[in-house]
Design a protein around this motif. Structure first.
Motif, short mmCIF file in Angstrom:
data_model
loop_
_atom_site.label_atom_id
_atom_site.label_comp_id
_atom_site.label_asym_id
_atom_site.label_seq_id
_atom_site.Cartn_x
_atom_site.Cartn_y
_atom_site.Cartn_z
N ARG A 127 0.87 -1.18 0.00
CA ARG A 127 0.00 0.00 0.00
C ARG A 127 0.90 1.22 0.00
O ARG A 127 2.00 1.18 0.53
CB ARG A 127 -0.92 0.01 1.22
N ILE A 128 0.43 2.31 -0.59
CA ILE A 128 1.21 3.53 -0.70
C ILE A 128 0.52 4.64 0.08
O ILE A 128 -0.66 4.94 -0.14
CB ILE A 128 1.37 3.97 -2.17
N LEU A 129 1.25 5.27 0.97
CA LEU A 129 0.79 6.44 1.69
C LEU A 129 1.67 7.59 1.17
O LEU A 129 2.76 7.81 1.68
CB LEU A 129 0.94 6.25 3.20
N ASP A 130 1.21 8.25 0.14
CA ASP A 130 1.97 9.31 -0.51
C ASP A 130 1.77 10.61 0.27
O ASP A 130 0.66 11.13 0.35
CB ASP A 130 1.50 9.48 -1.95
N VAL A 131 2.85 11.11 0.86
CA VAL A 131 2.77 12.35 1.64
C VAL A 131 3.47 13.49 0.92
O VAL A 131 3.85 14.48 1.53
CB VAL A 131 3.36 12.15 3.06
N THR A 132 3.58 13.36 -0.40
CA THR A 132 4.24 14.40 -1.19
C THR A 132 3.50 15.73 -1.10
O THR A 132 4.11 16.77 -0.94
CB THR A 132 4.35 13.96 -2.66
N ASP A 133 2.17 15.71 -1.20
CA ASP A 133 1.38 16.94 -1.25
C ASP A 133 0.45 17.12 -0.05
O ASP A 133 -0.54 17.84 -0.14
CB ASP A 133 0.54 16.95 -2.54
N ARG A 134 0.75 16.45 1.06
CA ARG A 134 -0.11 16.58 2.24
C ARG A 134 0.70 16.26 3.49
O ARG A 134 1.75 15.63 3.41
CB ARG A 134 -1.31 15.66 2.15
N PRO A 135 0.19 16.66 4.65
CA PRO A 135 0.89 16.32 5.89
C PRO A 135 0.94 14.81 6.10
O PRO A 135 0.02 14.09 5.73
CB PRO A 135 0.05 16.99 6.97
N ASN A 136 1.99 14.35 6.70
CA ASN A 136 2.15 12.93 6.98
C ASN A 136 1.36 12.58 8.25
O ASN A 136 1.70 13.06 9.33
CB ASN A 136 3.64 12.62 7.18
N PRO A 137 0.34 11.73 8.14
CA PRO A 137 -0.44 11.38 9.33
C PRO A 137 0.36 10.53 10.32
O PRO A 137 -0.09 10.32 11.45
CB PRO A 137 -1.63 10.60 8.77
N LEU A 138 1.52 10.05 9.91
CA LEU A 138 2.37 9.24 10.79
C LEU A 138 3.68 9.95 11.09
O LEU A 138 4.68 9.30 11.41
CB LEU A 138 2.63 7.87 10.15
N ASP A 139 3.68 11.27 10.99
CA ASP A 139 4.89 12.03 11.25
C ASP A 139 5.40 11.72 12.66
O ASP A 139 4.64 11.75 13.63
CB ASP A 139 4.61 13.53 11.12
#
Length: 122
Positions: free
Chosen positions: A46-58
Motif C-alpha cells: 500500500r502507498i501512503l503518498d505524503v508528497t502533497d499533504r501532511p504525513n499522518p504518521l509524522d
C-alpha cells in the motif's frame, strides 16, 4: 507460516525533481516482487503518498510488525541505506495504531500506479 502476518512501514517522500524516476523504481520493484513463483508470506503493498499533504504518521519510526505482537524497528541513513534494526521490547499497542492509520490513509499499490500509468510503465 499459514495465518501469520507481517506489516512493514516505511515512509518515503518524493523529491519533485526525481518524482517520476522514484515511482518508476517503485513500480518495477513491486511488480518484480509480486511475480515471485513461491511466496511464503504475502505482503499487501500500500502507498501512503505524503508528497502533497501532511504525513499522518509524522514522528512514527520505520518498523516491521510481525503477527501483531513483535515489532522490529528499522534504521536508515538519509540516502535510504539500511543501517540497522532492533527488536522493540515494549508494548506493541502504539505500532498497532500506526498500522491502523497507515491502512486507513493509504491506497493499494495497483490503484496508486494507475494514477500515473504512462510514467510508471515506460
Amino acid at each position: 507460516m499459514h495465518g501469520r502476518s507481517c506489516v512493514p512501514r516505511r515512509t518515503v517522500r518524493s523529491n519533485r525533481a526525481q518524482q517520476v524516476p522514484s515511482r518508476q523504481g517503485l513500480a518495477w520493484r513491486a511488480r518484480r516482487n509480486s511475480d515471485l513463483p513461491v511466496t511464503v508470506a504475502t505482503i499487501a503493498i500500500r502507498i501512503l503518498d505524503v508528497t502533497d499533504r501532511p504525513n499522518p504518521l509524522d514522528g512514527a519510526p520505520d518498523f516491521w510488525l510481525l503477527d501483531r505482537s513483535t515489532v522490529v524497528l528499522m534504521h536508515y541513513a538519509e540516502d535510504g541505506t539500511q543501517t540497522g534494526r532492533e527488536l522493540h521490547e515494549g508494548d506493541p499497542a502504539p505500532f498497532l495504531e500506526y498500522q491502523r492509520v497507515a491502512v486507513a490513509e493509504s491506497v493499494p499499490f495497483r490503484e496508486y500506479v494507475q494514477r500515473w500509468p504512462s510514467s510508471l510503465t515506460s
